[in-house]
Design an enzyme around this catalytic site. Sequence first.
Site, short mmCIF file in Angstrom:
data_model
loop_
_atom_site.label_atom_id
_atom_site.label_comp_id
_atom_site.label_asym_id
_atom_site.label_seq_id
_atom_site.Cartn_x
_atom_site.Cartn_y
_atom_site.Cartn_z
N TYR A 198 18.66 38.53 34.19
CA TYR A 198 19.13 39.78 33.37
C TYR A 198 18.60 41.17 34.54
O TYR A 198 19.11 42.05 34.37
CB TYR A 198 18.46 40.12 32.19
CG TYR A 198 16.75 39.82 32.21
CD1 TYR A 198 16.02 40.76 32.83
CD2 TYR A 198 16.13 38.82 31.89
CE1 TYR A 198 14.63 40.58 32.88
CE2 TYR A 198 14.82 38.48 31.74
CZ TYR A 198 14.16 39.60 32.60
OH TYR A 198 12.75 39.25 32.53
N LYS A 199 18.32 40.63 35.66
CA LYS A 199 18.00 41.67 36.80
C LYS A 199 19.51 41.94 37.51
O LYS A 199 20.39 42.21 37.24
CB LYS A 199 16.75 41.21 37.55
CG LYS A 199 15.51 41.35 36.58
CD LYS A 199 14.39 40.83 37.35
CE LYS A 199 13.30 41.24 36.26
NZ LYS A 199 11.79 40.51 36.60
N PHE B 270 3.63 39.29 39.85
CA PHE B 270 4.07 39.88 38.39
C PHE B 270 2.92 39.21 37.39
O PHE B 270 2.84 37.97 37.27
CB PHE B 270 5.41 39.55 37.82
CG PHE B 270 5.98 40.36 36.87
CD1 PHE B 270 6.57 41.39 36.92
CD2 PHE B 270 6.12 39.65 35.49
CE1 PHE B 270 7.03 42.15 35.84
CE2 PHE B 270 6.71 40.39 34.54
CZ PHE B 270 6.94 41.52 34.62
N ARG C 144 9.99 53.46 41.36
CA ARG C 144 10.77 52.22 41.84
C ARG C 144 12.18 52.58 41.57
O ARG C 144 12.79 53.06 40.77
CB ARG C 144 10.49 51.16 40.89
CG ARG C 144 10.68 49.68 41.51
CD ARG C 144 9.96 48.78 40.64
NE ARG C 144 10.44 48.51 39.56
CZ ARG C 144 10.50 47.41 38.64
NH1 ARG C 144 9.91 46.14 39.25
NH2 ARG C 144 11.04 47.39 37.52
N ASP D 118 9.54 32.24 42.83
CA ASP D 118 9.89 33.23 41.92
C ASP D 118 11.02 34.02 42.49
O ASP D 118 10.64 34.88 43.34
CB ASP D 118 8.65 33.75 41.08
CG ASP D 118 9.38 34.62 39.75
OD1 ASP D 118 10.29 34.79 39.67
OD2 ASP D 118 8.46 34.54 38.86
C1 LIG Z 1 10.85 40.13 35.51
C2 LIG Z 1 10.01 39.30 35.93
C3 LIG Z 1 9.37 38.25 34.89
C4 LIG Z 1 9.88 38.48 33.68
O1 LIG Z 1 9.50 37.35 32.78
P1 LIG Z 1 10.43 37.03 31.40
O2 LIG Z 1 9.79 35.82 30.80
O3 LIG Z 1 11.91 37.10 31.50
O4 LIG Z 1 10.00 38.21 30.44
C5 LIG Z 1 8.54 37.44 35.21
N1 LIG Z 1 7.95 37.33 36.58
C6 LIG Z 1 8.56 38.01 37.57
C7 LIG Z 1 8.12 37.93 39.10
C8 LIG Z 1 9.39 39.25 37.08
O5 LIG Z 1 9.65 39.96 38.11
#
Ligand SMILES: *Cc1c(COP(=O)(O)O)cnc(C)c1O
Length: 397
Positions: A209-210, A113, A356, A184
């Site tokens: 939040y996921k 990400f 997705r 992560d």
């Molecule tokens: C959703 C996601 C994020 C989001 O980061 P925030 O700081 O909460 O906005 C970061 N890394 C990964 C791998 C994600 O899937």
Amino acid sequence: MTDFTATRAKFQLPEGVIYLDGNSLGPLMKSTPERVARMMGDEWGEMLITGWNRAGWMAAPARLGDRIARLIGAAEGTVVLGDTLSIKVYQALAAALALRPERKVILSDDGNFPTDLYMAGGLIETLGQGHRLLTPRPEDVAAAITEEVAVVMLTEVDYRTGRLHDMAAITEKAHEAGALVIWDLAHSAGALPVDLTGCDADFAVGCTYKYLNSGPGGPAFIYAAPRHAGAMKPALAGWLGHEAPFAFDPDYRPGVGIERMRVGTPPVIQMAALDAALDVWEGVDMAAVRARSIDLSEAFIAGVEAACPALDLASPRDPARRGSQVSFRHPEGYAIMQALIARGVIGDFRAPDILRFGFTPLYIGMEDVQAAVEHLRAVMDGGLWDRAECRTRAAVT
Ligand SMILES: *Cc1c(COP(=O)(O)O)cnc(C)c1O
């Protein structure tokens, strides 16, 4: 036995919607508004500032950390909540690099990400010690682990394709080479069984939040293996990570264990929402969630491939190599997703061409999968995506 009919009844899903985006933002649980209202009325409203002690607000980041620890194979006292995932990535990486000062390579992958990679890039600049970030293809990561690598920093489930890394094997290989590993778990926590202790992971981070349904902007979590807890530096040395915040000592002394990864004042209202949302996991077996998620995603792939030959599977075909989402490619993916959303089937789009779909057995069943396939067939057969209003891009895709 996990009763998925019972778990589904606990979610407040809008009528006529099939929600296949719980991998991006989990839905509201029926108990959450009442719990948040109680926090606001009985705690904030009545107790005012005494709520930090009387309602346990100050201890909540560690208490909720323990609740999440159970879902990711971590011991009590090794997980704490706070901030956003981007911040927690930064802290974990800074702490891990400081534990391998003689090494200069951070190994990630090119499917990670962007924020994780941006955070690494920013940290490298701030440190100014000549670190390098390597991002091979996900399938080449294991072979790229050498004795130059300080830290392997990976997202277990690829946010675009759903590709699943082998956490145990990569962690073992990294340790053999003397490197540390940060996992992560953004798309893993609440989606599939995770065993941080069994895999001997060094650090882990993730969001709530996921798949953990804490609501937009819910706090992130961070884990450190007990063997690192006494030695690690938190990087962002905030007052609530101090050993004695209310000593107001001008000199920083790190707090005990994972507590030092706290930074500032925790989001108490959002933590109340998370606390309510975590109740759904009582009596849920993560192995059953995984098995059901595989059934649902296999049925979806078979259905879509039969009904929509123009869509190409972008996820690994072997369910053992996927997380809990399925992705398809199409050059008009954005417009197709908009047409699908207009029919009440909510997934999302990730540039450049990925549609997705997340599968969350707590509230998605086989009949939803079949109905989603039929809607997608109608969109493709009727060319319903081929109109201006489907092509107009919103800020959030
Ligand atoms: C959703 C996601 C994020 C989001 O980061 P925030 O700081 O909460 O906005 C970061 N890394 C990964 C791998 C994600 O899937």
